[in-house]
Write an enzyme that holds these catalytic residues in place. Structure first.
Site, short mmCIF file in Angstrom:
data_model
loop_
_atom_site.label_atom_id
_atom_site.label_comp_id
_atom_site.label_asym_id
_atom_site.label_seq_id
_atom_site.Cartn_x
_atom_site.Cartn_y
_atom_site.Cartn_z
N ASP A 264 42.54 25.11 41.63
CA ASP A 264 41.61 25.94 42.67
C ASP A 264 40.59 24.86 42.84
O ASP A 264 40.53 23.80 42.65
CB ASP A 264 41.13 27.02 41.82
CG ASP A 264 40.64 28.10 42.70
OD1 ASP A 264 40.36 27.76 44.12
OD2 ASP A 264 40.29 29.19 42.33
C1 BGC Z 1 39.14 30.70 45.07
C2 BGC Z 1 40.55 30.45 45.65
C3 BGC Z 1 40.50 29.98 46.94
C4 BGC Z 1 40.01 28.68 47.24
C5 BGC Z 1 40.27 27.98 48.48
C6 BGC Z 1 38.39 29.26 45.62
O1 BGC Z 1 37.05 29.30 45.42
O2 BGC Z 1 39.15 30.82 43.93
O3 BGC Z 1 41.06 31.86 45.55
O4 BGC Z 1 41.97 30.44 47.40
O5 BGC Z 1 38.69 28.82 46.94
O6 BGC Z 1 39.41 28.68 49.69
#
Ligand code: BGC
Length: 735
Positions: A264
């Site tokens: 993530d």
């Molecule tokens: C979130 C994810 C997301 C990623 C990209 C993160 O902060 O937890 O769910 O896909 O950002 O935007």
């Protein structure tokens, strides 16, 4: 529908050929996923691409730029390896469907498939080839802002919808022009963030991990999901982005996942913040060895993998394995043959068709929670005057909900718009916000709202939460209507006019005040672009509500977590054992109120159970029957009931099937969802609803984490909600 990845030999051949040709720096580059620079970051980004130092870009959605950056990768980098372009396309791209929790409330596999298919077509047209969805976390804590992004609390419901969403995004074949790679997230356990506070530590017993949290991911893998994203959260002392047991033994081993694993956003560099590692170098090593192939947004791999390799602390085999997963996804997407955004447009994007799908989803997502004296539906055309009140009545952006980076609020039709367009000429429609926004404590607008309610035959109130109050990092410890909306509702109710309340929110709310004061309540989540037509058609009876709650609604915040498939405990409460706080005698002896599992003030039942949702007609389930009183492994047991529409209009009901395994080698939930189907019935019509069960449907992970079905007695229920009492019994026999 399954679309299991087939890493066929031409792809494997291509990947091996590339790995043989790549320098170490090019290999490490493929593991890097960076945010798009926007115009200011252009030259640095372009240089990195030319040098083969990037595997993908996220959040770059200006199609001309996507096209240009891809051109640079393919034409100006040494090996011409195309880029992944990732984006959070969660519940629509331009055309916005209900938030995932609302989609789940449709209890309709087809609707979820259509949402993902529509989003894929629109996103692919902008050059996006990878979305970070579906989110498959278990949503059992409505304080958690990300409950909005879940499909609710139930592993079976989430799993069923996970399959549809994966198939919808990825199409029949990932290399089709309008297919995009899906990414199941957040592997695993993120939904258990303690106390509903985002990013918080989790505390998940192994048995619950396997029986609850992993189930939807298993379903997504069966449907061929191309990638997985690791959770931000800590799992038993080892944050998931560094958790070898979860990412390698469980995900690759037990679940057999062979796609790409991405971290993530900065979750690798945050391993130092967790206190797991003392430096980025150690974080890179932990994550790489645990099984994270690609790093999103931080640069620990880029900066440290080479050194770790020379120190002998990771091996080239590790790096090749990671790179190979990135290259394989690119090959499966067909990017080596058709790298450009122009690989899209197999058919023109049709906004009208997309809005029609979004409308259907919005209609089916809305849950009727209360309908006193059949206040709904309303023949608005016959009213003289209508008051439209509330901060959510005319908010093209707020009705879209969380994660709508690209959502086009110009496409939004608000309830006020729709009411005015349809009835403005014949009915005197007055509108007052009442409060400036859903969080506001400013009551200066109350008087105007009360005035228009007094002058009208009916007040329709649009209350709830603006988009910003749910979603990532947007948690609330008190989940009642925010701001002074409860008081607004109370003031309007005092006018004595009939009140219909529509709640738009990103989470279940504690609604007691509203339920006490409004005649009818429709819970609409954040319905998306087509909120207006969908809600007005439901209010007028053009459509009949058919949504069902995908998550339990508590009476009070303090009951959380409260969900259907809970354990019985050794001391379950009953109506006989429950004592309300007002009924305790002064000086009562410690054990005089009994010892069972309840709250003095909130009881032991929820406000609304899983699967609950009223209709404008009465549905009756009767005559539950089984094809046999015994089920042998390898055979099928049919469970049927008669469902009758006792109303005067055609309507849809969601028939639900629940089971209880009375005795297990690990304790089993008191009621578990194992099937559902939507049924349409004409007035007076009776249909047989039939479900089938096999021993696999009754299997679970036992004490040794083996997936087994254990012989013994089962209860089975059919009904329109999880609190159905229409029950039969059967016995599962031994092999
Ligand atoms: C979130 C994810 C997301 C990623 C990209 C993160 O902060 O937890 O769910 O896909 O950002 O935007």
């Amino acid at each position: 529908m399954t679309n299991k990845p087939k890493v066929d030999s031409p792809i494997r051949g291509l990947v091996i050929e590339l790995l043989n040709a790549m320098t170490l720096s090019e290999k490490i580059g493929q593991l890097s996923l960076v945010p798009g620079g926007g115009p200011s970051g252009t030259s640095e980004l372009v240089d990195s691409i030319k040098q083969g130092r990037l595997g993908g870009i996220l959040n770059e959605i200006e199609s001309a730029r996507v096209e240009e950056l891809q051109r640079v990768a393919v034409e100006e980098s040494r090996l011409g390896i195309p880029l992944l372009f990732g984006r959070d396309v969660i519940h629509g791209f331009k055309t916005i469907f209900p938030i995932p929790l609302g989609l789940a409330a449709c209890w309709n596999r087809e609707v979820v498939y259509q949402c993902a298919r529509t989003a894929a077509v629109e996103a692919a047209a902008a050059g996006i080839n990878w979305t970070y969805a579906p989110m498959l976390d278990i949503g059992r804590d409505p304080r958690w802002g990300r409950v909005a992004e879940t499909f609710g609390e139930d592993p079976y419901l989430i799993s069923e919808l996970a399959r549809e969403m994966v198939t919808g995004f990825q199409g029949e074949d990932l290399s089709e022009p309008d297919s995009i790679a899906a990414c199941a997230k957040h592997f695993v356990g993120y939904g258990a963030s303690e106390s509903g506070r985002d990013y918080n530590t989790t505390n998940i017993p192994m048995n619950e991990l396997h029986n609850v949290h992993l189930r939807p991911f298993r379903a997504a893998i069966e449907a061929g999901v191309a990638s997985m994203m690791t959770s931000f959260s800590d799992f038993d002392g080892v944050p998931v982005s560094a958790n070898h047991h979860l990412l390698t033994e469980v995900l690759r081993g037990t679940l057999g996942f062979d796609g790409l694993v991405v971290s993530d956003f900065k979750s690798i560099s945050q391993l130092t913040v967790h206190g797991l590692t003392g430096s980025d170098r150690e974080s890179a090593r932990e994550a790489a060895l645990a099984g994270v192939d690609m790093e999103m947004s931080s640069s620990t791999y880029e900066e440290n993998l080479e050194r770790l390799l020379t120190e002998g602390r990771i091996t080239m085999t590790d790096i090749d394995r990671m790179v190979s997963n990135v290259l394989t996804l690119k090959a499966r997407l067909g990017l080596f043959d058709r790298p450009h955004a122009s690989r899209t447009h197999s058919r023109p994007v049709s906004p009208r068709e997309h809005l029609a799908s979004a409308y259907r989803a919005a209609v089916e997502s809305v849950v009727l929670l209360k309908n006193h004296a059949n206040c709904l539906p309303v023949d608005i055309g016959r009213l003289k005057a209508l008051a439209v009140i509330g901060p959510m009545a005319d908010e093209p952006y707020e009705q879209l909900g969380t994660w709508v980076f690209d959502g086009d609020s110009a496409l939004s039709q608000t309830p006020l718009d729709t009411l005015q367009t349809r009835f403005g000429e014949t009915v005197k429609i007055q509108y007052a916000r009442g409060v400036p926004n859903t969080r506001s404590k400013d009551r200066s607008g109350f008087a105007e709202a009360v005035r228009i309610a007094r002058e009208s035959d009916l007040a329709i109130l649009f209350v709830g939460e603006e988009s910003i109050l749910s979603g990532e990092a947007h948690c609330r410890a008190d989940i009642r209507l925010p701001g002074c909306q409860q008081e607004l509702v109370a003031e309007i109710a005092k006018t004595g006019k009939p009140v219909v309340a529509i709640v738009m929110a990103g989470r279940p709310l504690v609604l007691q005040t509203l339920l006490d004061r409004a005649d009818s309540v429709l819970f609409a989540w954040h319905p998306g672009s087509m909120a207006g037509p969908a809600l007005v058609d439901l209010i007028t009876g053009e459509k009949v509500p058919s949504g069902k709650l995908p998550v339990t609604f508590p009476r009070m915040t303090g009951q959380i977590p409260i969900y259907c498939a809970h354990k019985n405990t050794g001391r379950p409460a009953t109506d006989e054992t429950y004592v309300h706080i007002d009924d305790i005698k002064r000086g009562a002896f410690q054990t005089s109120v009994g010892n069972t599992s309840f709250y003095f003030d909130a009881g032991y039942t929820p406000q609304f159970p899983l699967g609950f949702g009223l209709s404008y007609v009465d549905f009756e389930f009767a005559n539950i029957r089984l094809s046999s009183a015994q089920l042998r492994p390898g055979e099928v047991l049919y469970v049927e009931a008669d469902l009758t529409n006792r109303g005067t209009v055609e309507a849809e009901e969601v028939a639900q099937l629940y089971v209880r395994d009375l005795v297990g080698s690990v304790t089993r939930p008191i009621k578990e969802l194992v099937g559902f189907k939507r049924v349409t019935l004409k007035p007076g019509e009776t249909k047989t609803v039939e479900f089938s069960l096999t021993s696999d449907d009754l299997a679970f992970y036992n004490r040794n984490l083996k997936f087994v079905s254990e012989p013994g007695e089962f209860h089975v229920w059919i009904g329109g909600s999880s609190d159905t009492e229409l029950r039969a019994e059967f016995e599962l026999l031994a092999e």
